[in-house]
Each structure stands twice: as structure tokens, then as C-alpha cells.
Design an enzyme around this catalytic site. Structure first.
Site, PDB file in Angstrom:
ATOM      1  N   SER A 146       0.878  -1.170   0.000  1.00  0.00           N
ATOM      2  CA  SER A 146       0.000   0.000   0.000  1.00  0.00           C
ATOM      3  C   SER A 146       0.918   1.224   0.000  1.00  0.00           C
ATOM      4  O   SER A 146       2.123   1.093   0.284  1.00  0.00           O
ATOM      5  CB  SER A 146      -0.819  -0.019   1.294  1.00  0.00           C
ATOM      6  N   TYR A 159      -2.419  -0.516  10.673  1.00  0.00           N
ATOM      7  CA  TYR A 159      -2.405  -0.865   9.238  1.00  0.00           C
ATOM      8  C   TYR A 159      -1.065  -0.444   8.629  1.00  0.00           C
ATOM      9  O   TYR A 159      -0.436  -1.191   7.882  1.00  0.00           O
ATOM     10  CB  TYR A 159      -3.574  -0.158   8.550  1.00  0.00           C
TER      11      TYR A 159
HETATM   12  P1  NDP Z   1     -11.755  -5.813   0.227  1.00  0.00           P
HETATM   13  O1  NDP Z   1     -12.267  -5.637   1.601  1.00  0.00           O
HETATM   14  O2  NDP Z   1     -12.545  -5.276  -0.923  1.00  0.00           O
HETATM   15  O3  NDP Z   1     -11.495  -7.375  -0.071  1.00  0.00           O
HETATM   16  C1  NDP Z   1     -10.792  -8.151   0.851  1.00  0.00           C
HETATM   17  C2  NDP Z   1     -10.742  -9.588   0.380  1.00  0.00           C
HETATM   18  O4  NDP Z   1      -9.978 -10.346   1.326  1.00  0.00           O
HETATM   19  C3  NDP Z   1     -12.113 -10.254   0.309  1.00  0.00           C
HETATM   20  O5  NDP Z   1     -12.114 -11.153  -0.783  1.00  0.00           O
HETATM   21  C4  NDP Z   1     -12.196 -11.018   1.634  1.00  0.00           C
HETATM   22  O6  NDP Z   1     -13.091 -12.123   1.511  1.00  0.00           O
HETATM   23  C5  NDP Z   1     -10.727 -11.460   1.789  1.00  0.00           C
HETATM   24  N1  NDP Z   1     -10.307 -11.746   3.165  1.00  0.00           N
HETATM   25  C6  NDP Z   1     -10.334 -10.928   4.246  1.00  0.00           C
HETATM   26  N2  NDP Z   1      -9.890 -11.573   5.340  1.00  0.00           N
HETATM   27  C7  NDP Z   1      -9.547 -12.825   4.936  1.00  0.00           C
HETATM   28  C8  NDP Z   1      -9.034 -13.967   5.596  1.00  0.00           C
HETATM   29  N3  NDP Z   1      -8.770 -13.964   6.912  1.00  0.00           N
HETATM   30  N4  NDP Z   1      -8.801 -15.103   4.872  1.00  0.00           N
HETATM   31  C9  NDP Z   1      -9.055 -15.124   3.535  1.00  0.00           C
HETATM   32  N5  NDP Z   1      -9.555 -14.070   2.865  1.00  0.00           N
HETATM   33  C10 NDP Z   1      -9.801 -12.937   3.550  1.00  0.00           C
HETATM   34  O7  NDP Z   1     -10.284  -5.186   0.224  1.00  0.00           O
HETATM   35  P2  NDP Z   1      -9.420  -4.502  -0.952  1.00  0.00           P
HETATM   36  O8  NDP Z   1      -9.653  -5.180  -2.238  1.00  0.00           O
HETATM   37  O9  NDP Z   1      -9.583  -3.042  -0.855  1.00  0.00           O
HETATM   38  O10 NDP Z   1      -7.956  -4.812  -0.412  1.00  0.00           O
HETATM   39  C11 NDP Z   1      -7.185  -5.906  -0.865  1.00  0.00           C
HETATM   40  C12 NDP Z   1      -5.738  -5.672  -0.460  1.00  0.00           C
HETATM   41  O11 NDP Z   1      -5.274  -4.463  -1.042  1.00  0.00           O
HETATM   42  C13 NDP Z   1      -5.509  -5.542   1.044  1.00  0.00           C
HETATM   43  O12 NDP Z   1      -4.285  -6.145   1.394  1.00  0.00           O
HETATM   44  C14 NDP Z   1      -5.439  -4.038   1.246  1.00  0.00           C
HETATM   45  O13 NDP Z   1      -4.711  -3.692   2.387  1.00  0.00           O
HETATM   46  C15 NDP Z   1      -4.739  -3.621  -0.026  1.00  0.00           C
HETATM   47  N6  NDP Z   1      -4.901  -2.229  -0.408  1.00  0.00           N
HETATM   48  C16 NDP Z   1      -6.130  -1.707  -0.701  1.00  0.00           C
HETATM   49  C17 NDP Z   1      -6.232  -0.393  -1.124  1.00  0.00           C
HETATM   50  C18 NDP Z   1      -7.528   0.215  -1.530  1.00  0.00           C
HETATM   51  O14 NDP Z   1      -7.508   1.402  -1.898  1.00  0.00           O
HETATM   52  N7  NDP Z   1      -8.652  -0.480  -1.517  1.00  0.00           N
HETATM   53  C19 NDP Z   1      -5.050   0.475  -1.213  1.00  0.00           C
HETATM   54  C20 NDP Z   1      -3.815  -0.179  -0.877  1.00  0.00           C
HETATM   55  C21 NDP Z   1      -3.762  -1.477  -0.495  1.00  0.00           C
HETATM   56  P3  NDP Z   1     -13.827 -12.806   2.814  1.00  0.00           P
HETATM   57  O15 NDP Z   1     -14.246 -11.672   3.692  1.00  0.00           O
HETATM   58  O16 NDP Z   1     -14.942 -13.611   2.245  1.00  0.00           O
HETATM   59  O17 NDP Z   1     -12.783 -13.655   3.444  1.00  0.00           O
END
Ligand code: NDP
Length: 255
Positions: A146, A159
């Protein structure tokens, strides 16, 4: 020299954690469009099936593997099961969560949940997959960092700590595994409108601030991540190792 095949992922299998929505789904879309068979991970089986169907409708090769990325026993079992069907060539450690609160009021259980989802998972899943990759002498690992690998903001200190560690764990993996033919790099996204950022994009004050703060003057579109993901998953990046590639509209370059 021919560049044919430089970005081609045909015949490769990519496991993407947290791929039922948001950034993980966008990366699964990109890698499968480049020819890879993608294995989508997440906890909700229903959400995974919906996401898989969306990609199958586009003619992509898709499988699912539901497991919790914080649970070492489930990870090992799931990885062994995927590997029985065929080798994992590409791993994308994307699953992550956000919790917002001033640090002095932060709940200890939230700290542990966040660290275990954002950081421990990268260690646990990578170790389970790398054992197979090392034996085969090739593999690509992409960790999702990030802009918070570098920058703090009020209310998200844990975070920021987790993403700073992901950046350095990427270097550590390079130190231990590059010698076995693995490339381990990270992508550092800027701000994208996903459920994780709902509190931000629904806040008009933040929206206005972000557009001013970002040299590109906009939020990221999920397609903006496709190129970096395919590059780091493909032969085009075979001598790139331990790097974090920021896809942030210029945020980290300009104050
Ligand atoms: P979302 O909340 O949209 O999606 C998160 C995904 O992770 C879901 O598919 C969720 O599915 C899964 N997930 C969460 N916890 C677990 C777990 N314990 N085991 C398996 N799967 C899990 O997040 P984003 O797409 O926004 O973020 C994705 C990544 O990108 C993260 O690492 C975030 O920190 C990073 N990021 C995001 C940014 C943004 O602007 N959105 C910017 C910079 C980095 P389920 O809940 O069904 O498990």
C-alpha cells in the site's frame, strides 16, 4: 530478440488470496486474461462462487479454494490440495483488512486480527507455497502492500505498521528465495474504491482532499492495477526482485 511471450501466462496457475472482490478480484481478472488459470481464495464460499462465475462467463479458467489466511493448519491443507491438481506458479498475497481508530483507543484484539490478516498471512501462505516452488526452482510471489508501506495517516497506525512490514518481508523473501529461482515483489496501490475504503470514498471531505493530494487528481480504477500484476507475474520481470511497485497516481513522489 523476440518479445513474444514476455507477458504470457498461458499454462500457469495463480493463487490469489482475498480474490472474491476488490483488488484481489481485479488481479485475478488480469492474470486470467493473460492466460493463467486462477484459483480464487477468500473465506465466504458463496462470494467466491459468484466471483468465479463472473470470470468463467468471460471464458477464463477458474477454480476456488476457500480458507482463512490466518489459520496455518487450513492453509497447509488447502495448498496441498491445490498442488495435487497442479503446481502453483504464481502466488498473490492480497487478503487484507483495515481498522480505523486513534492508536490510544485501539482495541488489542483488533491489533492482533489486523496483524494476523495483513502480515502473518503473507508469511504463512508464502511459506506453504514456496516449499513447492523452491523444489521446482521457479515461482512468482506478489505481496500487496500500500502507499502505507511508506506513509502514515491518523487513525490507521496498525495498518501502516502491517504494510511497512509487508514491504520488508518482501525483501526478506527475496534474500532467502531468489537463489532458488523465485521472484518476490510487491505492489503498493494508492487509493481505490473497494469495500475496504467505504468510509473514505463516502466522505466528501476525504474525496476532495485525496483528489488534490494525488498528482493524477483521481482515485485509482481497479484496471490501473492490471499491468503491474501481469508484469510481476510474467517472464517480463524475471530479474526484478524484492521491489515494491507503487501504483498510486504519483502520491509517493510528490508532497
Ligand atoms: P476488500 O475488503 O474489498 O477485499 C478483501 C478480500 O480479502 C475479500 O475477498 C475477503 O473475503 C478477503 N479476506 C479478508 N480476510 C480474509 C481472511 N482472513 N482469509 C481469507 N480471505 C480474507 O479489500 P481490498 O480489495 O480493498 O484490499 C485488498 C488488499 O489491497 C488488502 O491487502 C489491502 O490492504 C490492499 N490495499 C487496498 C487499497 C484500496 O484502496 N482499496 C489500497 C492499498 C492497499 P472474505 O471476507 O470472504 O474472506
Amino acid at each position: 530478440m523476440t518479445h513474444q511471450g514476455l507477458f504470457d501466462l498461458s499454462g500457469k496457475t495463480a493463487l490469489i488470496t482475498g480474490a472474491s472482490r476488490g483488488i484481489g478480484f481485479a488481479i485475478a481478472d488480469a492474470l486470467s486474461a493473460a492466460g493463467a488459470q486462477v484459483v480464487l481464495n477468500g473465506r465466504s464460499v458463496e462470494a467466491l462462487n459468484t466471483a468465479a462465475d463472473q470470470l468463467r462467463e468471460l471464458g477464463r479458467q477458474v477454480d476456488t479454494a476457500s480458507f482463512d489466511v490466518t489459520d496455518a493448519a487450513s492453509i497447509k491443507q488447502a495448498i496441498d490440495k491445490v498442488e495435487e491438481k497442479g503446481p502453483i506458479d504464481i502466488l498473490v498475497n492480497n487478503a487484507g483488512i483495515q481498522r480505523r481508530k486513534p492508536l490510544e483507543d485501539f482495541d488489542d484484539n483488533d491489533w492482533r486480527e489486523l496483524m494476523s490478516t495483513n502480515l502473518d498471512s503473507v508469511y504463512l501462505v508464502s511459506k506453504a507455497v514456496a516449499r513447492h516452488m523452491i523444489a521446482r526452482k521457479h515461482g512468482k510471489i506478489i505481496n500487496i502492500g500500500s502507499v502505507q508501506c511508506e506513509l502514515a495517516r491518523p487513525g490507521i497506525a496498525p495498518y501502516t505498521a502491517s504494510k511497512g512490514a509487508v514491504k520488508n518481508l518482501t525483501k526478506g523473501m527475496c534474500a532467502d528465495w531468489a537463489q532458488y529461482g523465485l521472484q518476490i515483489n510487491a505492489i503498493g496501490p494508492g487509493y481505490f474504491e473497494t469495500p475496504l475504503n467505504k468510509a473514505l470514498y463516502e466522505d466528501p471531505v476525504f474525496d476532495e482532499w485525496l483528489k488534490k493530494r494525488t498528482p493524477a487528481r483521481r482515485w485509482g480504477k481497479l484496471e490501473d492495477l492490471h499491468g503491474a500484476a501481469v508484469f510481476l507475474a510474467s517472464p517480463a520481470s524475471n530479474f526484478v526482485n524484492g521491489q515494491t511497485l507503487y501504483v498510486d497516481g504519483g502520491i509517493l513522489s510528490v508532497i
